[in-house]
Motif scaffolding. Sequence first.
Motif, PDB file in Angstrom:
ATOM      1  N   PRO A   1       0.779  -1.261   0.007  1.00 32.21           N
ATOM      2  CA  PRO A   1      -0.210  -0.113   0.147  1.00 32.21           C
ATOM      3  C   PRO A   1       0.825   1.277  -0.241  1.00 32.21           C
ATOM      4  CG  PRO A   1      -0.871  -1.672   1.551  1.00 32.21           C
ATOM      5  CD  PRO A   1       0.433  -2.163   1.092  1.00 32.21           C
ATOM      6  N   LEU A   2       2.054   1.165   0.501  1.00 30.15           N
ATOM      7  CA  LEU A   2       2.992   2.366   0.402  1.00 30.15           C
ATOM      8  C   LEU A   2       3.945   2.413  -0.802  1.00 30.15           C
ATOM      9  CD1 LEU A   2       4.086   2.033   4.172  1.00 30.15           C
ATOM     10  CD2 LEU A   2       2.255   3.353   3.268  1.00 30.15           C
ATOM     11  N   GLY A   3       3.979   1.549  -1.628  1.00 35.23           N
ATOM     12  CA  GLY A   3       4.844   1.538  -2.612  1.00 35.23           C
ATOM     13  C   GLY A   3       5.399   0.023  -2.606  1.00 35.23           C
ATOM     14  N   THR A   4       6.461   0.279  -3.700  1.00 34.70           N
ATOM     15  CA  THR A   4       7.356  -1.068  -3.907  1.00 34.70           C
ATOM     16  C   THR A   4       8.312  -1.481  -3.078  1.00 34.70           C
ATOM     17  OG1 THR A   4       6.827  -0.829  -6.427  1.00 34.70           O
ATOM     18  CG2 THR A   4       8.715  -2.438  -5.667  1.00 34.70           C
ATOM     19  N   ALA A   5       8.134  -2.846  -2.685  1.00 33.27           N
ATOM     20  CA  ALA A   5       9.261  -3.221  -1.636  1.00 33.27           C
ATOM     21  C   ALA A   5      10.117  -4.394  -2.616  1.00 33.27           C
ATOM     22  CB  ALA A   5       8.665  -3.937  -0.196  1.00 33.27           C
ATOM     23  N   SER A   6      11.300  -4.069  -2.214  1.00 33.66           N
ATOM     24  CA  SER A   6      12.181  -5.244  -2.921  1.00 33.66           C
ATOM     25  C   SER A   6      13.197  -5.749  -2.341  1.00 33.66           C
ATOM     26  CB  SER A   6      12.437  -4.775  -4.540  1.00 33.66           C
ATOM     27  OG  SER A   6      13.537  -3.461  -4.501  1.00 33.66           O
ATOM     28  N   ILE A   7      13.897  -6.880  -2.647  1.00 29.39           N
ATOM     29  CA  ILE A   7      15.220  -7.381  -2.299  1.00 29.39           C
ATOM     30  C   ILE A   7      15.859  -8.308  -3.412  1.00 29.39           C
ATOM     31  CG2 ILE A   7      14.174  -9.685  -1.530  1.00 29.39           C
ATOM     32  CD1 ILE A   7      16.200  -9.662   0.682  1.00 29.39           C
ATOM     33  N   ARG A   8      17.183  -7.895  -3.443  1.00 31.01           N
ATOM     34  CA  ARG A   8      17.939  -8.735  -4.454  1.00 31.01           C
ATOM     35  C   ARG A   8      19.238  -9.198  -3.850  1.00 31.01           C
ATOM     36  NH1 ARG A   8      19.199 -10.070  -9.508  1.00 31.01           N
ATOM     37  NH2 ARG A   8      21.567 -10.232  -9.975  1.00 31.01           N
ATOM     38  N   TRP A   9      19.633 -10.609  -3.609  1.00 31.65           N
ATOM     39  CA  TRP A   9      20.859 -10.800  -3.022  1.00 31.65           C
ATOM     40  C   TRP A   9      21.557 -11.636  -4.098  1.00 31.65           C
ATOM     41  CZ3 TRP A   9      21.486 -16.094  -3.171  1.00 31.65           C
ATOM     42  CH2 TRP A   9      20.440 -17.024  -2.836  1.00 31.65           C
ATOM     43  N   THR A  10      22.837 -11.454  -3.845  1.00 36.15           N
ATOM     44  CA  THR A  10      24.063 -12.467  -4.894  1.00 36.15           C
ATOM     45  C   THR A  10      25.124 -12.951  -3.863  1.00 36.15           C
ATOM     46  OG1 THR A  10      25.090 -10.370  -5.335  1.00 36.15           O
ATOM     47  CG2 THR A  10      23.578 -10.925  -6.867  1.00 36.15           C
TER      48      THR A  10
ATOM     49  N   LEU B   1      18.353  -3.770  -1.059  1.00 32.45           N
ATOM     50  CA  LEU B   1      16.888  -3.629  -0.598  1.00 32.45           C
ATOM     51  C   LEU B   1      16.314  -2.162  -1.214  1.00 32.45           C
ATOM     52  CD1 LEU B   1      17.245  -4.386   3.272  1.00 32.45           C
ATOM     53  CD2 LEU B   1      16.732  -5.790   1.352  1.00 32.45           C
ATOM     54  N   GLU B   2      15.061  -2.168  -1.157  1.00 33.06           N
ATOM     55  CA  GLU B   2      14.224  -0.935  -1.554  1.00 33.06           C
ATOM     56  C   GLU B   2      13.060  -0.885  -0.624  1.00 33.06           C
ATOM     57  OE1 GLU B   2      13.272   2.571  -2.659  1.00 33.06           O
ATOM     58  OE2 GLU B   2      15.034   1.595  -3.773  1.00 33.06           O
ATOM     59  N   ILE B   3      12.782   0.111   0.228  1.00 32.81           N
ATOM     60  CA  ILE B   3      11.880   0.122   1.383  1.00 32.81           C
ATOM     61  C   ILE B   3      11.229   1.212   0.843  1.00 32.81           C
ATOM     62  CG2 ILE B   3      11.442   0.543   3.675  1.00 32.81           C
ATOM     63  CD1 ILE B   3      13.997  -0.990   4.263  1.00 32.81           C
ATOM     64  N   PRO B   4       9.838   1.358   0.506  1.00 40.04           N
ATOM     65  CA  PRO B   4       8.862   2.288   0.286  1.00 40.04           C
ATOM     66  C   PRO B   4       8.762   3.497   1.433  1.00 40.04           C
ATOM     67  CG  PRO B   4       7.506   0.477   0.676  1.00 40.04           C
ATOM     68  CD  PRO B   4       9.018   0.018   0.823  1.00 40.04           C
ATOM     69  N   PRO B   5       8.434   4.756   0.880  1.00 43.15           N
ATOM     70  CA  PRO B   5       8.245   5.743   1.580  1.00 43.15           C
ATOM     71  C   PRO B   5       7.308   5.383   2.820  1.00 43.15           C
ATOM     72  CG  PRO B   5       8.003   6.415  -0.853  1.00 43.15           C
ATOM     73  CD  PRO B   5       8.203   5.108  -0.790  1.00 43.15           C
ATOM     74  N   GLY B   6       7.292   5.916   3.956  1.00 45.62           N
ATOM     75  CA  GLY B   6       6.755   5.750   4.863  1.00 45.62           C
ATOM     76  C   GLY B   6       6.813   4.254   5.612  1.00 45.62           C
ATOM     77  N   ALA B   7       7.588   3.494   5.051  1.00 40.73           N
ATOM     78  CA  ALA B   7       7.942   2.233   5.608  1.00 40.73           C
ATOM     79  C   ALA B   7       9.183   2.184   6.265  1.00 40.73           C
ATOM     80  CB  ALA B   7       7.599   0.872   4.731  1.00 40.73           C
ATOM     81  N   GLN B   8       9.403   1.091   7.131  1.00 41.76           N
ATOM     82  CA  GLN B   8      10.829   0.693   7.605  1.00 41.76           C
ATOM     83  C   GLN B   8      10.924  -0.754   7.253  1.00 41.76           C
ATOM     84  OE1 GLN B   8      10.082   1.983  11.745  1.00 41.76           O
ATOM     85  NE2 GLN B   8      11.470   3.762  11.607  1.00 41.76           N
ATOM     86  N   GLY B   9      12.290  -1.033   7.515  1.00 45.22           N
ATOM     87  CA  GLY B   9      12.687  -2.571   7.335  1.00 45.22           C
ATOM     88  C   GLY B   9      13.680  -2.992   8.356  1.00 45.22           C
TER      89      GLY B   9
ATOM     90  N   GLY C   1      13.703   3.822   1.400  1.00 46.63           N
ATOM     91  CA  GLY C   1      14.818   4.065   0.460  1.00 46.63           C
ATOM     92  C   GLY C   1      15.577   3.087  -0.004  1.00 46.63           C
ATOM     93  N   PRO C   2      16.750   3.264  -0.913  1.00 42.53           N
ATOM     94  CA  PRO C   2      17.497   1.880  -1.320  1.00 42.53           C
ATOM     95  C   PRO C   2      18.601   1.785  -0.332  1.00 42.53           C
ATOM     96  CG  PRO C   2      18.150   3.929  -2.575  1.00 42.53           C
ATOM     97  CD  PRO C   2      17.009   4.351  -1.640  1.00 42.53           C
ATOM     98  N   HIS C   3      18.940   0.471   0.080  1.00 39.18           N
ATOM     99  CA  HIS C   3      20.098  -0.016   0.732  1.00 39.18           C
ATOM    100  C   HIS C   3      20.903  -1.036   0.317  1.00 39.18           C
ATOM    101  CE1 HIS C   3      18.243   2.064   4.304  1.00 39.18           C
ATOM    102  NE2 HIS C   3      17.073   1.725   3.723  1.00 39.18           N
ATOM    103  N   HIS C   4      22.237  -0.849   0.446  1.00 36.82           N
ATOM    104  CA  HIS C   4      23.341  -1.740  -0.168  1.00 36.82           C
ATOM    105  C   HIS C   4      23.862  -2.307   1.102  1.00 36.82           C
ATOM    106  CE1 HIS C   4      22.203  -0.708  -3.779  1.00 36.82           C
ATOM    107  NE2 HIS C   4      23.333  -1.112  -4.628  1.00 36.82           N
ATOM    108  N   ILE C   5      23.801  -3.474   1.287  1.00 42.44           N
ATOM    109  CA  ILE C   5      24.517  -4.218   2.716  1.00 42.44           C
ATOM    110  C   ILE C   5      25.242  -5.389   2.061  1.00 42.44           C
ATOM    111  CG2 ILE C   5      23.937  -5.492   4.728  1.00 42.44           C
ATOM    112  CD1 ILE C   5      21.215  -3.878   4.374  1.00 42.44           C
TER     113      ILE C   5
END
Length: 104
Positions: free
Chosen positions: A44-53, A63-71, A91-95
């Motif tokens: 409901p807040l936008g796209t959430a995504s994950i990609r791992w290699t 990771l991509e966390i939509p506006p108004g959300a936390q992860g 926002g985007p996160h690279h870990i």
Amino acid sequence: MGEWLYRRLAGLAPAAEPPGYRMIEFRPQPSGGLAWAEAAIETPLGTASIRWTRSNEALEITLEIPPGAQGRLQPPSGWISPTPLGILGSGPHHIFLSAHRPKI
């Protein structure tokens, strides 16, 4: 099958509280010979995504966390973060995680 892929293998799921994908749990589970996985879901807040290699010694997670959300990222067993992870903002996160090798 689709739910298993994005919730278990890729590791993308809503937290129990608060509802509505305001808190997103990221729990990737690299397994077998797979070198990568990715998943995205419209919340409901936008796209959430994950990609791992994965390589032998490193696990890169985007990771991509939509506006108004936390992860929250829970590293998979056998992988450690060089810095504390805590709650991630929108926002985007690279870990980058490294393979945990117990000292003998």
